[in-house]
Write an enzyme that holds these catalytic residues in place. Structure first.
Site, PDB file in Angstrom:
ATOM      1  N   ASP A 231      -4.288  -3.526  -9.873  1.00  0.00           N
ATOM      2  CA  ASP A 231      -4.020  -2.157  -9.946  1.00  0.00           C
ATOM      3  C   ASP A 231      -3.234  -1.576 -11.275  1.00  0.00           C
ATOM      4  O   ASP A 231      -2.736  -2.478 -11.839  1.00  0.00           O
ATOM      5  CB  ASP A 231      -3.185  -1.664  -8.820  1.00  0.00           C
ATOM      6  CG  ASP A 231      -3.825  -0.876  -7.802  1.00  0.00           C
ATOM      7  OD1 ASP A 231      -4.955  -0.774  -7.859  1.00  0.00           O
ATOM      8  OD2 ASP A 231      -3.079  -0.583  -6.764  1.00  0.00           O
TER       9      ASP A 231
ATOM     10  N   ASP B 198      -6.192  -0.065  -0.203  1.00  0.00           N
ATOM     11  CA  ASP B 198      -6.706  -1.324  -1.033  1.00  0.00           C
ATOM     12  C   ASP B 198      -6.751  -2.487   0.294  1.00  0.00           C
ATOM     13  O   ASP B 198      -7.151  -3.505  -0.292  1.00  0.00           O
ATOM     14  CB  ASP B 198      -5.628  -1.949  -1.741  1.00  0.00           C
ATOM     15  CG  ASP B 198      -5.250  -0.925  -3.058  1.00  0.00           C
ATOM     16  OD1 ASP B 198      -6.410  -0.156  -3.465  1.00  0.00           O
ATOM     17  OD2 ASP B 198      -4.248  -0.646  -3.524  1.00  0.00           O
TER      18      ASP B 198
ATOM     19  N   ASP C 266      -1.574  -1.469  -3.571  1.00  0.00           N
ATOM     20  CA  ASP C 266      -0.425  -1.020  -2.921  1.00  0.00           C
ATOM     21  C   ASP C 266      -0.718  -0.005  -1.833  1.00  0.00           C
ATOM     22  O   ASP C 266      -0.147   0.252  -0.844  1.00  0.00           O
ATOM     23  CB  ASP C 266       0.475  -0.353  -3.861  1.00  0.00           C
ATOM     24  CG  ASP C 266      -0.276   0.636  -4.805  1.00  0.00           C
ATOM     25  OD1 ASP C 266      -1.242   0.830  -4.605  1.00  0.00           O
ATOM     26  OD2 ASP C 266       0.674   0.899  -5.729  1.00  0.00           O
TER      27      ASP C 266
END
Length: 1154
Positions: free
Chosen positions: A454, A779, A775
């Protein structure tokens, strides 16, 4: 407290409840039965019994706005009456149970039986004892005292078996303790937001009481049951309790029931807690699973099912997996898979086990045949009845020698080495900010070839600040002067930002002098609020004028909308909606824009294109996130149809566009450089604009200008990987992923597709091992699919943590590099141990085998073999498995899945050292007595005293192993084997300790160890021969491996190792659905890794095709039928096993290339 069974706990609560029920307006029973209702039934019941949720709050003496007063006596009283938010864990196994489990080991059982027979025979003195006619018993009675001591060998074997069992049990016990500690640490860290005395506070989940007003938001895992009081757009995934994968929309008038263990997928709100701990819906299920524990223990199969079930603290259920519909299918998928290392080890263990079995059988047969032929055919002795016991004693002795060969052949220390290595690494990784939830993730990480990361919070600091703005037709490169902005525009801007953001997001004064202000809540919103403060305005008064309860309608942010909007009612009864979101999305919906004078003017598509070129792209190229803030007014009548989102979120008026900077973490570029040097490709997957993403990727060093790489947007990515019908094709993904470095504006499904595409790809000869960081709630699927999922400990939502294998407690990318280092270290430790262990095994087996065939007696006695094999291997595994990692581990490429466990170099070392040791041992065996001028120990009669000759052989053997242990510290053919030896005190201590014990055994071991004390010069020779190992090691290192083409590698993983399909299916039916759901993610912890049920079990298990856990479980019960169950619950399954929830199978094509 923890020791109470659930039923006691439950009845105790019942009694309390009946005595105090009157103090609150409703009893625990009533609330509990209320929470069992769903949807409209519940609404009707609330209306009939209580009136409304407000009335329930009054009865529970709590205020929907202020919450509980939070005084200690009040909280205590609530805990007494309604129970604590805690589910008592199942009692851990006692030490004795662990001892009993360790005793189930097949080899140990065989040894025990042999030892007992040997003991029994030694006490039985047949009348024909002195009879000359009995075979070769002539030397048996030379010395009365010696003959009496026949029992010693049996007793010594039993004693060493007891030692082994205690060591094993102690290991298991300390592991269990460690896991419980880890579990409770995870629990203590789990906090939840509640309102007490008007203050929003975070408290540990276990502190929540009935009557608390809890704030729930996107990504939470609900810790208790409650009723929805107020909120917006709240959608819950209840699949963990109901199995329905659709998200359930919650509202006060239609479905206000919020249940523990379910996930908030969208929106936010407040709930009043009505049931906690064993009385919550999840708790009730746990109680059902755990309460019948005692009776179920008897039904072995059942016992495995419920092993870990009740052992869960009331951490919001460690089970709810993301809400995807194919969850059930996925559950079955994961079970078949094994981690890479484990697959390789299983294969190796089976191969070695089979070889050992064959060798030991041959040894016994040869000994028995030789004895019978020699006695009855050559010497023509008759079989006299009174001689039978003497013969039987011989046969028992042969049998013991056979078993000993088997014991030595099987690498008993191997599972232990894996266990120790993983447990040690996990403990140390805590210090490096890696909280490992699934043990084997640690080892898989060492093989990682790709990391999909990410951007926000992992690569960047997640501290957002507005640095550029476009307001009133002017593009400001830094924060504008408040006086330069029109007053009308300013008011709209402040209101739009203050009202249209979560009220839980705030900017607080810094904790220390001179520090930056603290950002609480959503970081992007914090950046915008910071912008308001930088403009010398304040958002608090706006919020207090328009409290959260008065907001008319809220469209919360989600990954599809990519924007958030809030509708308020103005004093003149008309409506105004404020909107903010990704600039290219919100600007498409704008048809007006505020001019410098604060008046809306027409905003045409071509104006928009110009703005994108002149304002948004330059901002994005500086690595800024661009956010557009807009508003729209609606008339009071007719009231718009708020559910028709497309019409509502249109015709907006743009107030401003801001560029938010999220600076790259200073340590990230270095960490990414290390990854690239270690052969790991880092890819960035982000929801941001492509230019922003590219700019950040360059700053991080993910892409270097001038390289051949791809940066794609989610839409383009989807267009390229799908065929005409819109189906994803693996070949198309294979064309893209090797060059893809940045995927921008990606949806969670894109992330999942990419991860799956890379994992399933057979494009490269090495099958890719993918790590993913995430996070957000969205996800979850990608984290689960990945070989290793990293969740953020600080910014991560509960859902992400739930789906992950490792939690980064500092949200920092550089911690991932440490995880790679530890993972490679685990792999290397196990290889080091294998190199050492296999040398010992090869030598011991050959010595015992040839010795037995030539001299009818193994030069190494059963007890000595046990000392060498079990005790020394246990220590060696400890010594070699605790080597600390070094940076040099990051200088080589990942091993990948198909690389064999034992490389050519290792094979060269094993065989080379075996040659040295065998040569010396056989020299000593056949000419040793001449060299040392001592009596020969060969062909000694049955109970003769131990000879110096054989003692020297035993001692030399051990000395060679000790020095070879130092050689084993290096597996890549390095010359300096002492490098960094003092950094590992455990290693030094163990080598010296083993040496000391060896001295004691030889000098004072006497009859039980078949040792006779040696002179100093003899000792010197033994040590000298041992030291020769180090010199020989250098000689071996000189031989180039490439010349030795004949060396085979071993322990290579080829085809998919799976359980046959039908076996899986019959198991799935054994467990009812709710139980399966409950346990799936849950239980890695409790009894972590158990020592491998050794060879024979392994061989059988493999014949029946069941998977490795069968072998890993220390129960002797049939493994295949409880297979699925083991997967779900039995923590005794090493989480070496497929804790890694992602399928890690090899596609057949890759196997072909392997």
């Amino acid at each position: 407290m923890g020791d109470m069974t659930n039923s006691d706990f439950y009845s105790k609560n019942q009694r309390n409840e009946s005595s105090h029920g009157g103090e609150f307006g409703c009893t625990m029973e009533e609330l509990r039965s209320l929470m069992e209702l769903r949807g409209t039934e519940a609404v009707v019941k609330i209306k009939e019994t209580y009136g409304d949720t407000e009335a329930i709050c009054r009865r529970l003496k709590t205020s929907p706005v202020e919450g509980l007063p939070g005084t200690a006596p009040d909280l205590e009283k609530r805990k007494q009456i309604f129970g604590q938010n805690f589910i008592p864990p199942k009692k851990p196994k006692t030490f004795l149970q662990l001892v009993w489990e360790a005793l189930q080991d097949v080899t140990l059982i065989i040894l025990e039986i042999a030892a007992i027979i040997s003991l029994g025979l030694s006490f039985y003195h047949p009348p024909g004892e002195g009879n000359e006619g009995c075979a070769t018993a002539q030397g048996g009675a030379e010395d009365e005292g010696e003959a009496e001591a026949g029992w010693i060998e049996g007793a010594a074997i039993l004693l060493s078996v007891i030692c082994v069992v205690l060591v094993t049990a102690f290991n298991d016990w300390s592991k269990e303790k460690q896991f419980r500690g880890l579990q409770s640490r995870i629990e203590q860290e789990q906090k939840f937001t509640v309102v007490r005395a008007g203050q929003v506070v975070q408290i540990p989940v276990a502190e929540i009481v009935v009557g608390d007003i809890a704030q729930v938001k996107y990504g939470d895992l609900l810790p208790a049951d409650g009723l929805f009081i107020q909120g917006n757009d709240l959608k819950i995934d209840e699949s963990s309790l109901t199995g329905e994968s659709d998200q359930v929309r919650k509202s006060v008038d239609k479905d206000p029931m919020l249940l523990s263990g379910t996930h908030v997928m969208e929106g936010s709100g407040r709930m009043v807690v009505t049931a906690v701990g064993v009385n919550s819906q999840t708790g009730i299920i746990f109680t059902l699973l755990g309460a019948g524990g005692e009776e179920e223990e008897k039904k072995d199969k059942k016992a495995k099912q419920q092993d870990g079930a009740a052992a869960m603290e009331m951490q919001p259920l460690k089970s709810a997996e993301g809400g995807d519909a194919d969850d059930k299918k996925k559950a079955n998928m994961h079970k078949k898979e094994k981690s890479v290392l484990q697959g390789k080890l299983t294969k190796l263990a089976v191969q070695i086990g089979k070889a050992g079995l064959v060798m030991s059988a041959i040894t016994v047969i040869i000994l028995v045949l030789y004895f019978t032929v020699d006695t009855f055919v050559v010497n023509k002795k008759p079989w006299l009845p009174e001689c039978t016991p003497v013969y039987v004693q011989y046969f028992v002795k042969f049998f013991i020698i056979g078993v000993t060969v088997l014991v030595v052949a099987v690498p008993e220390g191997l599972p232990l080495a894996v266990t120790i290595s993983l447990a040690y690494s996990v403990k140390k990784m805590m210090k490096d900010n890696n909280l490992v939830r699934h043990l084997d993730a640690c080892e898989t990480m060492g093989n990682a070839t790709a990391i999909c990361s990410d951007k926000t919070g992992t690569l960047t600091t997640n501290r957002m600040t507005v640095v550029q703005a476009y307001v009133g037709d002017v593009h400001y490169k830094e924060i504008p002067d408040p006086s330069s902005i029109n007053a009308k525009t300013m008011e709209l801007l402040v209101n739009a930002i203050a009202i249209n953001s979560a009220y839980t997001t705030k900017i607080l004064p810094p904790e220390k002098e001179g520090a930056l202000p603290r950002q609480v809540g959503n970081k992007t919103e914090c950046g915008l609020l910071g912008f308001v403060l930088d403009l010398k305005q304040d958002y608090e008064p706006v919020r207090s004028q328009m409290p959260e309860e008065k907001l008319y309608k809220v469209y919360t942010f989600n990954s599809v909308r990519k924007s958030m909007s809030t509708v308020i009612k103005l004093p003149d009864e008309s409506f105004r909606m404020y909107s903010k979101g990704a600039s290219e999305i919100v600007l498409k919906k704008c048809c007006k824009i505020l001019s410098g004078a604060g008046e809306p003017r027409v905003f045409r598509p071509r104006d928009r294109d110009e703005m994108v070129k002149k304002v948004i792209e330059p901002m994005a190229c500086d690595g800024l996130r661009t956010i557009c803030v807009a508003y729209r007014d609606f008339p009071s009548s007719p009231e718009p149809d708020w559910d028709n989102e497309n019409d509502i979120l249109n015709d907006l008026t743009c107030i401003c566009v801001v560029g938010i900077e999220d600076p790259v973490r200073p340590e990230v570029p270095e960490a990414i450089r290390k990854c690239q040097r270690a052969g790991i490709t880092v890819r960035m997957v982000t929801g941001d604009n492509i230019n922003t993403a590219r700019a950040i990727a360059i700053k991080c060093g993910i892409i270097h200008p001038g390289e051949d790489f791809l940066c794609l947007e989610g839409k383009e990515f989807n267009r390229r990987i799908r065929n005409e019908k819109g189906e994803i094709e693996q070949e198309r993904i294979d064309k893209i992923w090797p060059k893809l470095r940045v995927l921008a504006r990606s949806s969670p499904t894109d992330k999942h597709t990419l991860v799956k595409g890379i994992i399933d790809s057979t494009h490269t000869e090495q099958r890719q091992v993918v790590a993913v960081t995430g996070d957000g709630t969205n996800d979850g699927p990608a984290l689960k699919k990945a070989d290793v999922g990293f969740a953020m400990g600080i910014a991560g939502t509960d859902v992400a943590k739930e789906a992950s294998d490792i939690i980064l407690t500092d949200d920092n990318f550089s911690s991932i590099v440490k995880a790679v280092m530890w993972g490679r270290n685990v792999y290397d430790s196990i290889s080091k141990f294998l190199q050492f262990q296999l040398t010992v095994n090869v030598v011991a087996v050959i010595v015992a085998f040839t010795g037995a065939c030539i001299t009818q007696d193994s030069p190494l006695k059963a007890v000595q073999m046990l000392w060498v094999n079990l005790i020394m291997d246990t220590f060696a595994s400890l010594a070699l498995a605790t080597e600390p990692p070094t940076e040099t581990l990051l200088l080589r490429k990942p091993y990948g899945r198909n690389k064999p466990l034992i490389s050519r170099t290792m094979m060269k070392n094993i065989l080379g050292h075996a040659v040295y040791q065998l040569t010396l041992i056989f020299t000593l065996l056949f000419v040793g007595e001449k060299m040392f001028q001592i009596d020969s120990g060969r062909n000694a009669p049955l109970h003769s005293p131990p000879s110096e000759h054989y003692t020297i052989i035993f001692n030399t053997f051990v000395m060679m192993q000790l020095f070879n242990e130092v050689n084993a510290r290096k597996i890549h053919g390095e010359r300096n084997v002492f490098d960094g030896i003092f950094r590992n005190p455990i290693f030094c201590a163990i080598v010296l300790g083993t040496f000391a014990i060896q001295i004691v055994i030889v000098q004072f071991g006497g009859k039980p160890f078949s040792c006779s004390p040696l002179q100093l010069d003899q000792w010197m020779w033994c040590i000298f021969i041992g030291l020769g190992e180090l010199v020989w090691g250098q000689v071996i290192a000189t031989i180039p491996t490439s010349r030795l083409k004949f060396l085979k590698e071993a322990g290579r993983l080829t085809q998919k190792e799976e359980i046959p399909e039908e076996e899986l299916n019959e198991d799935v039916e054994e467990i009812d659905h709710a139980e399966r759901e409950l346990r799936r993610g849950q239980i890695l912890w409790f009894r972590g890794l158990n020592r491998i049920q050794t060879q024979i079990e392994v061989v059988n298990t493999f014949k029946s095709g069941a998977s490795f856990q069968g072998a890993l479980r220390r129960q002797s019960s049939v493994t295949s039928q409880s297979q699925d169950v083991a997967n779900l619950s039995s923590p005794s399954r090493v989480s070496l096993s497929n804790a890694l929830s992602s399928p890690t199978s090899l596609p057949p094509a890759a196997a072909g290339q392997g």
